[in-house]
Design an enzyme around this catalytic site. Structure first.
Site, mmCIF file in Angstrom:
data_model
loop_
_atom_site.group_PDB
_atom_site.id
_atom_site.type_symbol
_atom_site.label_atom_id
_atom_site.label_comp_id
_atom_site.label_asym_id
_atom_site.label_seq_id
_atom_site.Cartn_x
_atom_site.Cartn_y
_atom_site.Cartn_z
ATOM 1 N N THR A 291 60.192 47.479 40.563
ATOM 2 C CA THR A 291 60.476 46.491 41.596
ATOM 3 C C THR A 291 60.053 45.339 41.485
ATOM 4 O OG1 THR A 291 60.226 48.370 43.115
ATOM 5 C CG2 THR A 291 60.405 46.178 43.949
ATOM 6 N N ASP B 267 64.381 11.322 49.298
ATOM 7 C CA ASP B 267 63.928 12.098 48.033
ATOM 8 C C ASP B 267 65.347 12.018 46.889
ATOM 9 O OD1 ASP B 267 65.883 13.563 49.659
ATOM 10 O OD2 ASP B 267 64.732 15.449 49.045
ATOM 11 N N ILE C 75 53.170 17.002 51.339
ATOM 12 C CA ILE C 75 53.179 15.690 51.015
ATOM 13 C C ILE C 75 52.575 15.234 49.621
ATOM 14 C CG2 ILE C 75 52.173 13.356 52.020
ATOM 15 C CD1 ILE C 75 52.222 14.552 54.644
ATOM 16 N N VAL C 76 53.200 14.895 48.741
ATOM 17 C CA VAL C 76 52.739 14.506 47.417
ATOM 18 C C VAL C 76 52.213 13.185 47.367
ATOM 19 C CG1 VAL C 76 53.055 14.488 45.037
ATOM 20 C CG2 VAL C 76 54.174 16.234 46.496
ATOM 21 N N ASP D 236 55.211 11.061 49.028
ATOM 22 C CA ASP D 236 56.552 11.699 48.901
ATOM 23 C C ASP D 236 56.319 12.693 50.152
ATOM 24 O OD1 ASP D 236 58.775 13.142 48.684
ATOM 25 O OD2 ASP D 236 58.497 13.794 46.687
ATOM 26 N N THR E 239 61.809 22.572 48.902
ATOM 27 C CA THR E 239 62.190 23.471 49.899
ATOM 28 C C THR E 239 63.696 23.893 49.739
ATOM 29 O OG1 THR E 239 60.397 22.391 51.212
ATOM 30 C CG2 THR E 239 61.956 23.934 52.534
#
Length: 296
Positions: A222, A147, A50-51, A44, A170
């Protein structure tokens, strides 16, 4: 030949009949009674990682990832792939076939050449030209990413339909798959890390944080405040988008969506999905990693 058939709603039968780059013929399928143990490598290619997943006898034997690097040549990727697979005791000659799902066209052929170099296989590339059994009902079907297509294929093969498939990489993508397994449309938005980077880089006082859930939504400092916005904000966005996906066609979404809502583990999903009001299942692409947990 590549085909998918639902078997009891939770299993998929498929076969790949290709010729190795060294001239040898091979056939892979997930029917263990018909073959000896062989490995098919699923790849992938995403914008960040990259998997890699290795399937042996139809079961996932390992899953790992490397960084996506558009500057690498084929021989460099061959070294990267062979090196990381060596950690899992996987030799190139044990790989009988491979299939690539890619959203980075600049390196798709490069990775394919790398596979030929170290494994001697000619990989399939997941496209709509393959007879996947998944229809695409959008204005320009060719625009659907590999995908998203992979997610829809897995949803049809492994889960009740209709389904909403969420891919948090992403970019965050939400795909509607109807009762027949046809992609009806998609929503695409900035991913969690892209949004966090923009927040940090666009301000003077806010710094990078770990994307862990805080103990409360109302931050007392914060870091807590940013974690609340990033984690709970993403989870609430998913809840709101699922409601909007349901609204136009409640007749076919409402009866099944709660048991068919899928969440792919891609980078950030396991941090976000447990805080959504919707059940999150295993990832839905060629490479399965780990399941998310349902919110308590």
């Amino acid at each position: 030949m590549f085909s998918t058939d639902v078997c009891g709603g939770h299993a998929v039968n498929f076969s790949i009949d290709k010729t190795r780059a060294d001239g040898a013929s091979y056939i892979y399928n997930n029917k263990p009674e018909e073959r000896a143990a062989r490995m098919v490598l699923t790849i992938d290619i995403g914008n960040t990682n990259i998997v890699l997943g290795g399937y042996e006898n139809g079961a996932l034997g390992f899953c790992t990832r490397i960084s996506t690097d558009k500057s690498l040549e084929a021989d460099q990727y061959a070294l990267e792939l062979s090196g990381i697979l060596n950690l899992y005791k996987v030799a190139g000659e044990s790989i009988e076939g491979a299939i690539i799902s890619s959203v980075v066209p600049q390196i798709t052929d490069t990775v394919a050449r790398a596979l030929r170099m170290f494994a001697g296989v000619e990989p399939l590339k997941l496209t709509q030209e393959l007879p996947t059994g998944v229809g695409v009902n959008i204005d320009t079907p060719s625009e659907l990413g590999a995908d998203l297509l992979a997610g829809a294929i897995a949803a049809k093969a492994l889960y009740p339909l209709p389904a909403i498939v969420i891919d948090m990489g992403t970019a965050t993508k939400i795909t509607a798959v109807d009762e027949q397994g046809t992609v009806q449309g998609v929503s695409i938005m900035p991913g969690v890390f892209i949004s966090l980077d923009a927040l940090v880089n666009g301000t003077s006082l806010l710094k990078g944080i770990a994307t862990n859930a805080p103990v409360r939504a109302i931050g007392k400092n914060t870091v807590e405040s940013m974690q609340s916005g990033v984690v709970f904000g993403a989870a609430s966005m998913l809840d709101g988008m699922v409601e909007r996906f349901e609204a136009p066609q409640k007749r076919w979404w409402l009866p099944a969506v709660r048991r068919a809502f899928l969440c792919r583990t891609a980078g950030t999903a396991c941090n976000m999905c447990p805080h959504s009001f919707w059940t999150a299942f295993m990832p839905c692409t060629a490479v399965h990693t780990r399941p998310c947990k349902k919110r308590a």
